[in-house]
Design an enzyme around this catalytic site. Structure first.
Site, PDB file in Angstrom:
ATOM      1  N   ARG A 144       5.560  11.876  15.536  1.00 37.04           N
ATOM      2  CA  ARG A 144       4.740  10.663  15.565  1.00 37.04           C
ATOM      3  C   ARG A 144       5.511   9.510  16.196  1.00 37.04           C
ATOM      4  O   ARG A 144       6.728   9.578  16.398  1.00 37.04           O
ATOM      5  CB  ARG A 144       4.305  10.273  14.137  1.00 37.04           C
ATOM      6  CG  ARG A 144       5.472   9.942  13.228  1.00 37.04           C
ATOM      7  CD  ARG A 144       5.045   9.221  11.965  1.00 37.04           C
ATOM      8  NE  ARG A 144       6.142   9.105  11.011  1.00 37.04           N
ATOM      9  CZ  ARG A 144       7.124   8.221  11.090  1.00 37.04           C
ATOM     10  NH1 ARG A 144       7.177   7.368  12.103  1.00 37.04           N
ATOM     11  NH2 ARG A 144       8.081   8.187  10.176  1.00 37.04           N
ATOM     12  N   GLY A 145       4.810   8.427  16.463  1.00 31.92           N
ATOM     13  CA  GLY A 145       5.478   7.216  16.897  1.00 31.92           C
ATOM     14  C   GLY A 145       6.101   6.502  15.705  1.00 31.92           C
ATOM     15  O   GLY A 145       5.870   6.842  14.546  1.00 31.92           O
TER      16      GLY A 145
ATOM     17  N   THR B 251      10.154   6.085   7.525  1.00 28.00           N
ATOM     18  CA  THR B 251       9.355   5.604   6.406  1.00 28.00           C
ATOM     19  C   THR B 251       9.469   6.593   5.252  1.00 28.00           C
ATOM     20  O   THR B 251      10.113   7.638   5.376  1.00 28.00           O
ATOM     21  CB  THR B 251       7.882   5.397   6.803  1.00 28.00           C
ATOM     22  OG1 THR B 251       7.224   4.638   5.776  1.00 28.00           O
ATOM     23  CG2 THR B 251       7.155   6.717   6.991  1.00 28.00           C
TER      24      THR B 251
ATOM     25  N   HIS C  21       7.175   8.640   2.127  1.00 26.44           N
ATOM     26  CA  HIS C  21       5.899   9.032   1.526  1.00 26.44           C
ATOM     27  C   HIS C  21       6.166   9.602   0.140  1.00 26.44           C
ATOM     28  O   HIS C  21       7.160  10.310  -0.064  1.00 26.44           O
ATOM     29  CB  HIS C  21       5.198  10.104   2.365  1.00 26.44           C
ATOM     30  CG  HIS C  21       4.901   9.703   3.766  1.00 26.44           C
ATOM     31  ND1 HIS C  21       4.174   8.577   4.080  1.00 26.44           N
ATOM     32  CD2 HIS C  21       5.239  10.274   4.953  1.00 26.44           C
ATOM     33  CE1 HIS C  21       4.074   8.477   5.389  1.00 26.44           C
ATOM     34  NE2 HIS C  21       4.709   9.490   5.941  1.00 26.44           N
TER      35      HIS C  21
ATOM     36  N   ILE D  94       1.747   2.616   9.911  1.00 25.26           N
ATOM     37  CA  ILE D  94       0.941   3.445  10.817  1.00 25.26           C
ATOM     38  C   ILE D  94       1.868   4.063  11.858  1.00 25.26           C
ATOM     39  O   ILE D  94       2.697   3.369  12.451  1.00 25.26           O
ATOM     40  CB  ILE D  94      -0.150   2.610  11.516  1.00 25.26           C
ATOM     41  CG1 ILE D  94      -1.151   2.069  10.495  1.00 25.26           C
ATOM     42  CG2 ILE D  94      -0.866   3.438  12.587  1.00 25.26           C
ATOM     43  CD1 ILE D  94      -2.158   1.091  11.078  1.00 25.26           C
TER      44      ILE D  94
ATOM     45  N   GLY E 102      -1.031   9.287  11.252  1.00 27.88           N
ATOM     46  CA  GLY E 102      -2.010   8.263  10.901  1.00 27.88           C
ATOM     47  C   GLY E 102      -1.433   7.118  10.106  1.00 27.88           C
ATOM     48  O   GLY E 102      -0.524   6.441  10.564  1.00 27.88           O
ATOM     49  N   PHE E 103      -1.948   6.898   8.884  1.00 21.99           N
ATOM     50  CA  PHE E 103      -1.585   5.712   8.107  1.00 21.99           C
ATOM     51  C   PHE E 103      -1.099   6.101   6.725  1.00 21.99           C
ATOM     52  O   PHE E 103      -1.432   7.161   6.192  1.00 21.99           O
ATOM     53  CB  PHE E 103      -2.765   4.748   7.994  1.00 21.99           C
ATOM     54  CG  PHE E 103      -3.963   5.308   7.289  1.00 21.99           C
ATOM     55  CD1 PHE E 103      -4.050   5.306   5.897  1.00 21.99           C
ATOM     56  CD2 PHE E 103      -5.025   5.845   8.008  1.00 21.99           C
ATOM     57  CE1 PHE E 103      -5.157   5.824   5.239  1.00 21.99           C
ATOM     58  CE2 PHE E 103      -6.140   6.373   7.358  1.00 21.99           C
ATOM     59  CZ  PHE E 103      -6.200   6.357   5.981  1.00 21.99           C
TER      60      PHE E 103
ATOM     61  N   CYS F 243      10.267   1.347   8.669  1.00 17.08           N
ATOM     62  CA  CYS F 243       9.716   1.175  10.012  1.00 17.08           C
ATOM     63  C   CYS F 243      10.731   0.574  10.973  1.00 17.08           C
ATOM     64  O   CYS F 243      10.357  -0.025  11.990  1.00 17.08           O
ATOM     65  CB  CYS F 243       8.442   0.337   9.970  1.00 17.08           C
ATOM     66  SG  CYS F 243       7.186   0.989   8.840  1.00 17.08           S
TER      67      CYS F 243
END
Length: 224
Positions: A66-67, A71, A73, A134, A146-147, A164
């Site tokens: 992903r970009g 992060t 989760h 995101i 996604g988010f 981020c």
């Protein structure tokens, strides 16, 4: 729009499911959809991430396509993986990011939380810190990743990274604002409602655009 609630699932398992859904959506074997999940605790870093943003060398990090940067989760955070065919919705990745932000801003508003964009950055912010992150990718113009919306999750995990890639970035959650845990089902319902309401306004499909153009052509003919 189909919303698949996968419950709590490992990050790699969710990644594999995204790959499967992407291929099926591209071949028109499945309709577009959003996968909703909570993850077991995991740190992930995007393709443009900087290892310097890992403050605790003891943590394990999953590298992904992903970009964005690093992060976290974990349980209590609602993660959404839209599988949309952007090839049929204008092929505008930046506009897609703004659409996701708009959905999350509307969701936060449903729970009395004022949130906003920050120019030059991706995500959703509040006066107490960042509320949602995101990071996306596309394959053959079908979206993945996604988010991540902080709802009831333990924010202390973010202290071991520069979230981020932003030094000293404070993180917050809907639960922090409300002072009590939220019903995750209510948050999912809000996500679903606003996603569907905004999708064809922000990212109209070829079918929607053709229909609108047809109506406009008809109006022009009547005017003549």
């Amino acid at each position: 729009m189909v919303f698949e609630d996968l419950g709590r699932i490992g990050y790699q398992d969710a990644f594999a499911l995204q790959e499967e859904r992407i291929a099926s959506v591209f071949r028109n074997e499945l309709t577009e959809r959003v996968l909703l999940v909570e993850h077991f605790p995991v740190y992930t870093i995007g393709r443009s991430g900087d290892d310097g943003n890992i403050l605790d060398p003891a943590i394990a990090v999953v590298r992904t396509n992903r970009g964005g940067d690093i992060t976290f989760h974990g349980p209590g955070q609602l993660v959404g993986y839209p599988i949309l065919h952007l090839g049929q919705r204008g092929k505008d990745l930046r506009h897609y990011l703004r659409f996701l932000e708009e959905v999350l801003i509307c969701v936060a508003g449903d729970f009395g939380v004022a949130s906003y964009r920050v120019p030059g950055r991706t995500g959703v912010w509040t006066d107490r810190g960042k509320l949602a992150s995101i990071g996306v990718a596309v394959k053959r113009w079908v979206t993945m990743h996604g988010f991540a919306l902080n709802v009831n999750n333990d924010l202390s995990f973010f202290e071991r990274i520069n979230p981020c890639g932003i030094t000293g970035c404070p993180m917050t959650s809907l639960g922090v604002f409300r002072g009590t845990p939220l019903d995750m089902e209510e948050v999912k319902s809000s996500i679903g409602r606003h996603f569907e309401e905004l999708l064809d306004t922000w990212l109209p499909s070829e079918e929607t655009r053709a229909h609108d153009e047809g109506k406009n052509t008809g109006l022009s003919a009547e005017a003549r």
